[in-house]
Design an enzyme around this catalytic site. Structure first.
Site, short mmCIF file in Angstrom:
data_model
loop_
_atom_site.label_atom_id
_atom_site.label_comp_id
_atom_site.label_asym_id
_atom_site.label_seq_id
_atom_site.Cartn_x
_atom_site.Cartn_y
_atom_site.Cartn_z
CB CYS A 35 -0.95 0.00 1.19
SG CYS A 35 -0.14 -0.16 2.78
CG HIS A 286 -3.82 0.32 5.04
ND1 HIS A 286 -3.21 -0.34 3.98
CD2 HIS A 286 -4.97 0.86 4.54
CE1 HIS A 286 -3.98 -0.21 2.91
NE2 HIS A 286 -5.05 0.51 3.22
#
Ligand code: ZN
Ligand code: ZN
Length: 502
Positions: A35, A286
């Site tokens: 990510c 994240h």
């Protein structure tokens, strides 16, 4: 003051407004821990001057690079994303050549988005320089990468014993800001340009006094970039602890107060991308981002998902990276004509009508000492995390960087983790160099007039501004070194309890 011997890319050719307006392209698939790559690819894809350039295929038409070329990869990627009707895309070529973008990256190990941005820009810069390795340093700052992201910092050191002054200059492609004491981006910028006093231990030897002295050091933005990229340092220390406070940032930012010299007009920038790190510490979490597509609307891009959102949601994040693009004259006029006009636009219009404006005096400043650490975020739980985590959970990189002075950082220490996963990465059969015939440089007919008008204004403005490369002298411009220094940083956070947000 060395003028560049060659101009590799003329700044007049940079087009800051989208040449094509469309809804955003698809999201990007996550390999399990990529990510941090996806957010940077998305932010670069929605950087108007870069996307305009890449969509023109100008690079690949002239590229003779054998093997890895980051500009060719980015060109193919941006074309694919902005021309694709797929629901999601796998950035295969980037993953395949990850180790060539930055040795420290592993396809199956989490990384830091800012670090990836630094390495990606550096790889693009190398690609732009191609074989011209013996170019003088000033010429090296005339690539498309520097013409878009590059600015110049001025550092003024004053000997507090004899008041002697010495100036030096350094190019930058992004700025890292200390937010420990700042509740807003503008406060952090004010702190950035505030003079810092350094005692004799700073090892500054005054040439007049001929001894180590106490100095005052102030840094100002001497030459603004077209795209201003800021990292809000969220690493509190070396332990992975994050600064999770909300730092306010505006949709429109005026850089005038942070300049070293006066300017004739406002230096207004418009926010177009925000990278957010969610997670309680720098060691997991994240990354996702918000970008403004060419249709003028904002989207939350979280790996493969792309969802429409409003500016209010965008401005409420605990941002890690902020991307601002300088407003064109056309944009300023549009804003002035709209009901949402920032006061900047009005002042811009009145300036266009004749009056000139003094730049705010730049506060003295000093670059903050930096404690840097690189965070590793957790693999994205949405995919594949389970089995891999079991196997590798313990070696989730805890890359760690020594305390580094902004100006005196040393090479980073890399931790070798798992073997490169490149062998397992499918070869990219479709992201190859696009056919030159398929290049579509012409804007949509409906946009042609606007673009033509905009270009005329941009050019006229560029000339008036005297964006004169020959005056861009650089005394301390080791781009590679400075980029390496800045690679030690932190990363951002997102206040939400991150966890597996699947
Ligand atoms: Zn190339
Ligand atoms: Zn002195």
């Amino acid at each position: 003051m060395t003028p560049p011997q060659r101009i590799l890319f003329s700044p007049e050719e940079i087009c800051m407004d989208w040449q094509q307006r469309q809804r955003p392209g698809p999201g990007l698939r996550n390999l399990g821990s990529t990510c941090y790559i996806n957010v940077i690819l998305q932010c670069l894809t929605y950087t108007p001057p870069l996307a305009n350039y890449l969509l023109s295929c100008e690079h690949s038409q002239l590229c003779f690079q054998q093997g890895f070329c980051m500009m060719c990869i980015m060109e193919a990627h941006v074309r694919k994303v902005l021309r694709s009707s797929a629901s999601s895309i796998w950035p295969k070529a980037v993953i395949r050549d990850l180790k060539l973008i930055g040795e420290e990256f592993e396809p199956d190990t989490a990384g830091d988005a800012f670090e990836f941005l630094c390495c990606a820009l550096k790889a693009m810069q190398r690609a732009c320089l191609g074989g011209s390795s013996n170019l003088d340093i000033s010429s090296q700052t005339t690539t498309i990468v520097h013409q878009i992201f590059g600015g110049l910092l001025k550092s003024r050191v004053t000997c507090l014993r004899c008041q002697a002054v010495s100036d030096s200059y350094k190019t930058f492609l992004h700025i890292l800001l200390d937010i420990k004491e700042a509740s807003s981006l503008t406060a952090a910028l004010e702190d950035f340009v505030t003079p810092k006093q350094l005692d004799g231990k700073s090892c500054f030897k005054c040439s007049k006094c001929e001894k180590k002295v106490t100095i005052s050091k102030r840094v100002t933005v001497h030459h603004v970039p077209k795209v201003f990229t800021v990292c809000l340092e969220r690493a509190a220390d070396h332990t992975g602890k994050k600064i999770s406070t909300f730092v306010e940032y505006p949709e429109y930012l005026d850089l005038l107060p942070y300049m070293s010299d006066t300017a004739a007009e406002p230096l207004l920038y418009s926010l177009y991308a925000v990278v957010v790190h969610s997670g309680d510490t720098c060691l997991d979490g994240h990354f996702f981002c918000y970008t403004k597509a060419s249709n003028g609307l904002w989207y939350k891009m979280d790996d493969e998902s792309v969802d429409n959102c409003g500016i209010h949601a965008v401005l409420r994040q605990q941002a890690y990276l902020l991307f601002y693009a300088r407003c064109s004259d056309l944009k300023m006029r549009e804003m002035a004509a709209s009901s949402l006009t920032p006061s900047y636009a009005h002042s811009f219009l009145s300036e266009c009508e004749g009056s000139s404006k003094q730049a705010g005096s730049a506060g003295p400043q000093g670059l903050p000492d930096r404690k840097t650490l690189t965070c590793c975020q957790r693999k994205n739980a949405r995919e594949k995390a389970q089995s891999r985590s079991l196997q590798r959970g313990n070696d989730r990189c805890s890359r760690f960087v020594n305390s580094t002075d902004y100006d005196n950082s040393t090479g980073r220490k890399r931790k070798k983790t798992s073997p490169p996963g490149r062998d397992h990465t499918p070869q990219d059969g479709t992201d190859s160099k696009p056919s030159k015939r398929s290049c579509q440089r012409a804007p949509a007919p409906s946009a042609a007039q606007e673009q033509s008008l905009q270009r005329q204004r941009e050019q006229g403005r560029s000339l008036r501004q005297g964006y004169d490369l020959r005056r861009r002298f650089v005394e301390i411009t080791d781009y590679h070194q400075s980029a390496k220094k800045r690679r030690k940083h932190s990363f951002g956070i997102n206040g939400q309890k991150n966890q597996s947000q699947n």
